[in-house]
Design an enzyme around this catalytic site. Structure first.
Site, PDB file in Angstrom:
ATOM      1  N   GLU A   1       0.881  -1.173   0.000  1.00 19.37           N
ATOM      2  CA  GLU A   1       0.000   0.000   0.000  1.00 19.37           C
ATOM      3  C   GLU A   1       0.912   1.215   0.000  1.00 19.37           C
ATOM      4  O   GLU A   1       1.506   1.556   1.023  1.00 19.37           O
ATOM      5  CB  GLU A   1      -0.906  -0.011   1.245  1.00 19.37           C
ATOM      6  CG  GLU A   1      -1.866  -1.180   1.302  1.00 19.37           C
ATOM      7  CD  GLU A   1      -2.949  -1.119   0.230  1.00 19.37           C
ATOM      8  OE1 GLU A   1      -3.107  -0.069  -0.418  1.00 19.37           O
ATOM      9  OE2 GLU A   1      -3.628  -2.138   0.023  1.00 19.37           O
TER      10      GLU A   1
ATOM     11  N   CYS B   1      -2.490   8.942   2.540  1.00 16.00           N
ATOM     12  CA  CYS B   1      -2.104   8.461   1.210  1.00 16.00           C
ATOM     13  C   CYS B   1      -3.139   8.878   0.184  1.00 16.00           C
ATOM     14  O   CYS B   1      -2.823   9.072  -0.984  1.00 16.00           O
ATOM     15  CB  CYS B   1      -1.955   6.951   1.232  1.00 16.00           C
ATOM     16  SG  CYS B   1      -3.321   6.165   2.082  1.00 16.00           S
TER      17      CYS B   1
HETATM   18  P1  NAD Z   1       8.355   4.464   4.861  1.00 15.07           P
HETATM   19  O1  NAD Z   1       8.393   3.673   3.616  1.00 15.07           O
HETATM   20  O2  NAD Z   1       9.489   5.341   5.181  1.00 15.07           O
HETATM   21  O3  NAD Z   1       8.164   3.501   6.137  1.00 15.07           O
HETATM   22  C1  NAD Z   1       7.072   2.643   6.274  1.00 15.07           C
HETATM   23  C2  NAD Z   1       7.430   1.500   7.210  1.00 15.07           C
HETATM   24  O4  NAD Z   1       8.450   0.705   6.604  1.00 15.07           O
HETATM   25  C3  NAD Z   1       7.986   1.935   8.556  1.00 15.07           C
HETATM   26  O5  NAD Z   1       7.462   1.085   9.558  1.00 15.07           O
HETATM   27  C4  NAD Z   1       9.485   1.714   8.406  1.00 15.07           C
HETATM   28  O6  NAD Z   1      10.150   1.463   9.613  1.00 15.07           O
HETATM   29  C5  NAD Z   1       9.520   0.495   7.522  1.00 15.07           C
HETATM   30  N1  NAD Z   1      10.741   0.320   6.725  1.00 15.07           N
HETATM   31  C6  NAD Z   1      11.601   1.260   6.283  1.00 15.07           C
HETATM   32  N2  NAD Z   1      12.587   0.689   5.541  1.00 15.07           N
HETATM   33  C7  NAD Z   1      12.325  -0.635   5.507  1.00 15.07           C
HETATM   34  C8  NAD Z   1      12.960  -1.753   4.878  1.00 15.07           C
HETATM   35  N3  NAD Z   1      14.057  -1.625   4.128  1.00 15.07           N
HETATM   36  N4  NAD Z   1      12.410  -2.978   5.046  1.00 15.07           N
HETATM   37  C9  NAD Z   1      11.273  -3.138   5.776  1.00 15.07           C
HETATM   38  N5  NAD Z   1      10.644  -2.109   6.405  1.00 15.07           N
HETATM   39  C10 NAD Z   1      11.151  -0.870   6.257  1.00 15.07           C
HETATM   40  O7  NAD Z   1       6.995   5.294   4.788  1.00 15.07           O
HETATM   41  P2  NAD Z   1       6.445   6.368   5.809  1.00 15.07           P
HETATM   42  O8  NAD Z   1       7.180   7.645   5.660  1.00 15.07           O
HETATM   43  O9  NAD Z   1       6.327   5.759   7.146  1.00 15.07           O
HETATM   44  O10 NAD Z   1       4.947   6.545   5.255  1.00 15.07           O
HETATM   45  C11 NAD Z   1       4.578   7.475   4.306  1.00 15.07           C
HETATM   46  C12 NAD Z   1       4.188   6.792   3.015  1.00 15.07           C
HETATM   47  O11 NAD Z   1       3.174   5.807   3.270  1.00 15.07           O
HETATM   48  C13 NAD Z   1       3.573   7.730   2.008  1.00 15.07           C
HETATM   49  O12 NAD Z   1       4.127   7.511   0.750  1.00 15.07           O
HETATM   50  C14 NAD Z   1       2.095   7.351   2.015  1.00 15.07           C
HETATM   51  O13 NAD Z   1       1.407   7.647   0.823  1.00 15.07           O
HETATM   52  C15 NAD Z   1       2.173   5.891   2.268  1.00 15.07           C
HETATM   53  N6  NAD Z   1       0.904   5.368   2.773  1.00 15.07           N
HETATM   54  C16 NAD Z   1       0.157   4.606   1.940  1.00 15.07           C
HETATM   55  C17 NAD Z   1      -1.072   4.119   2.369  1.00 15.07           C
HETATM   56  C18 NAD Z   1      -1.937   3.282   1.468  1.00 15.07           C
HETATM   57  O14 NAD Z   1      -2.901   2.705   1.958  1.00 15.07           O
HETATM   58  N7  NAD Z   1      -1.652   3.195   0.180  1.00 15.07           N
HETATM   59  C19 NAD Z   1      -1.528   4.419   3.665  1.00 15.07           C
HETATM   60  C20 NAD Z   1      -0.720   5.196   4.482  1.00 15.07           C
HETATM   61  C21 NAD Z   1       0.504   5.666   4.029  1.00 15.07           C
END
Ligand code: NAD
Length: 551
Positions: free
Chosen positions: A243, A277
């Site tokens: 997502e 998002c």
């Molecule tokens: P992010 O990708 O930085 O982090 C998300 C999660 O992934 C965190 O828990 C982080 O610790 C973990 N993570 C980071 N690197 C990783 C790796 N290499 N392997 C496994 N896990 C890892 O995103 P963010 O800044 O927390 O969130 C913002 C983004 O989320 C925006 O782009 C937003 O659009 C998206 N989002 C999408 C939805 C949806 O339903 N499509 C909903 C909410 C947020």
């Protein structure tokens, strides 16, 4: 207990309130061994959990609802403290929708996963029948973002558990205490040990969870991280639901109710400080009503109060992190450099509290700071809601996800142009269309490249647990919520029965010229699906079966 929290860790994560700078709490940074142990424990717990009845799972989920209902204000305050969003918004956009999702899946999962007969056409005339049953997968690893730290992981966990899986949640490093709260809720509800485990940590912890090879990864976050997770998961052939980001368009036609559209644009762009998002990140309005709609939007925006999330009269809270606020600043600067105009906002809020007294720790940066551990004062994390006019799709800030309180407005003159502009994006999560002409709304919706399209509504459908959620294009892969989301959490098994198992099948060995002639005839008779044509195959079929019986 379900959470893996070992005392005396050398490294911890400090969680800050982005609106005040105050420390909310500390949690351990789980090691790779902790993570691997959690998956192993989850797999052991799965052996028993998968045998529980839907009635029992449903009872426990309903019990978890009661735990939440007894702590609504406490949970909302914690969400608000860690994320910076207004207290009321935490109730309306996180707690209420997830309670609704819980009641829906508690009541309906058994029905949604009921074994079903599959129509197999002419094979049925040969005494065969097929049915499909659904098995749980095992351990589901949930890696959420920080923007809806309660409703997203909790909703996914409930669906996974109802389907018979156990779960390991790695909350975002910005909102770990909300993650631990989720674990506490399941524990208080009486879920068995290790059916739900929370492992706190950062991106490296998330990566360790993927490497520990759970049976599914449910990831919510950025496109960049989604790609890393997909690549890492491929090593173990772990399937993933991704997502990811959005740059969601809102199209307002001249015949729309402009007063409502303006209110929707303001909420859609600025709720959660634009950190949804499915936030409205691009507004396309028909040129003839652009001035009127813009005036209404600007008026409504100027009335909004911004401040700390605990105040009930505040509509716009803090942003989650310094990194996020810098992206907003970059995009606003980019809009200005490209010739767009700021109608209101366009800067960090001047009169918000300054964060002081930040503990010196190597993990400061994780909690949304500047990354400089020695700094004891950080910039306030408030950005004013910002309305921008004169935006066009060739501007970089109209293509990259902002994830902040900005509402850029562009114009169009024809329906075709509106559709083309809306689809001109690498993303495709949601979209909204505003018109009084229902036929036009439906016609346009079907041409928009997005996983969810609303007509005369905006943003909120993640809150309808019955409906699928997920993106086209770079906004993701797979679905959460709805029947489609539940299907991501099970593996279908096809059971095929020959109820008249008396004769060999015509296609069995040994082959012969009679066999080949029969097979050739099958292509134009049996394979046509026509009973009449297939009846002409019968003499050959009998000959072939006789041949097989003789051998
Ligand atoms: P992010 O990708 O930085 O982090 C998300 C999660 O992934 C965190 O828990 C982080 O610790 C973990 N993570 C980071 N690197 C990783 C790796 N290499 N392997 C496994 N896990 C890892 O995103 P963010 O800044 O927390 O969130 C913002 C983004 O989320 C925006 O782009 C937003 O659009 C998206 N989002 C999408 C939805 C949806 O339903 N499509 C909903 C909410 C947020």
């Amino acid at each position: 207990m379900n959470a893996v929290v070992t005392a005396e860790r050398a490294e911890e994560i400090i969680s800050y309130n982005p609106a005040t700078g105050a420390e909310v709490g500390r949690v351990p940074l789980a090691t790779d061994d902790d993570v691997a142990a959690a998956v192993t424990n989850g797999r052991e717990a799965f052996a028993k959990w998968k045998t529980t009845s839907f009635t029992e799972r449903s009872r426990l989920v309903k019990q978890a609802r009661e735990v939440i209902l007894s702590q609504v204000d406490e949970i909302a305050h914690l969400i608000s403290q860690e994320s910076g969003k207004p207290f009321g918004e935490a109730i309306a956009m996180e707690i209420a929708p997830v309670l609704d999702l819980m009641q829906y899946f508690a009541r309906n999962t058994e029905k949604l996963l009921r074994p079903a007969k599959i129509g197999i056409g002419l094979y049925a005339l040969m005494g065969r029948s097929s049915k499909i049953i659904y098995h749980p997968l095992g351990v589901v690893g949930i890696i959420p973002a920080w923007n809806y730290p309660f409703s997203i992981p909790l909703g996914e966990a409930v669906m996974a558990l109802m389907a018979g899986n156990t779960v390991v949640i790695k909350p975002s490093e910005l909102t770990p205490l909300v993650g631990l709260k989720i674990g506490e809720i399941f524990e208080k509800a009486g879920f068995p040990e290790n059916s739900v485990q929370i492992i706190t940590g950062d991106g490296s912890t998330g990566a360790a969870l993927v490497d520990a090879a759970p049976d599914k990864i449910m990831f919510t976050g950025s496109v960049a991280t989604g790609k890393k997770i997909a690549a890492a998961a491929a090593k173990n052939l772990t399937s993933v639901v991704l997502e990811l980001g959005g740059k969601d368009p809102m199209i307002v036609f001249a015949d729309a109710n402009l007063e409502l559209a303006a209110g929707a644009a303001v909420w859609g762009a600025f709720c959660n400080s634009g950190q949804s998002c499915s936030s409205v990140e691009r507004l396309y309005v028909e040129e003839s009503v652009a001035d009127e709609l813009t005036r209404k939007i600007v008026e409504k925006t100027k009335q909004l109060k911004q401040g700390t999330g605990n105040r009930e009269d505040v509509s716009i809270g803090a942003m989650s992190s310094e990194r996020q606020i810098q992206i907003v600043e970059d995009h606003v600067a980019q809009f200005l450099a490209d010739g767009a105009k700021i109608e209101t906002g366009g800067r960090r809020s001047a009169d918000t509290p300054v964060r002081i007294g930040v503990a010196s720790t190597p993990k400061n940066a994780l909690a949304g700071g500047t990354g400089d551990a020695d700094k004891s004062v950080r910039a306030p994390l408030f950005y004013e809601p910002t309305v921008i006019t004169g935006a066009t799709n060739d501007m970089r800030a109209m293509q990259e996800e902002t994830f902040g309180p900005t509402l850029p407005i562009a114009t169009f003159t024809t329906e075709e142009e509106a559709i083309r502009l809306a689809n001109d994006s690498e993303f495709g999560l949601t979209a909204s269309i505003w018109t009084r002409d229902r036929a036009k709304g439906q016609r346009v919706a079907q041409q928009i490249e997005a996983g969810s399209v609303c007509i005369n509504e905006v943003l909120y459908t993640h809150g309808i647990g019955q409906t699928p959620w997920g993106g086209f294009k770079n906004s993701g892969r797979g679905r959460t919520h709805g029947r489609e989301g539940l299907m991501e959490l099970v593996q279908p098994q096809h059971i095929h029965t020959n109820k008249l198992s008396l004769l060999p099948d015509a296609w069995w060995m040994p082959y012969s010229p009679t066999a080949v002639a029969t097979f050739r005839k099958m292509t134009t008779t049996f394979a046509s699906g026509s009973l009449v044509k297939t009846s002409t195959l019968l003499p050959r079929l009998l000959k072939r079966v006789k041949e097989l019986l003789k051998k």
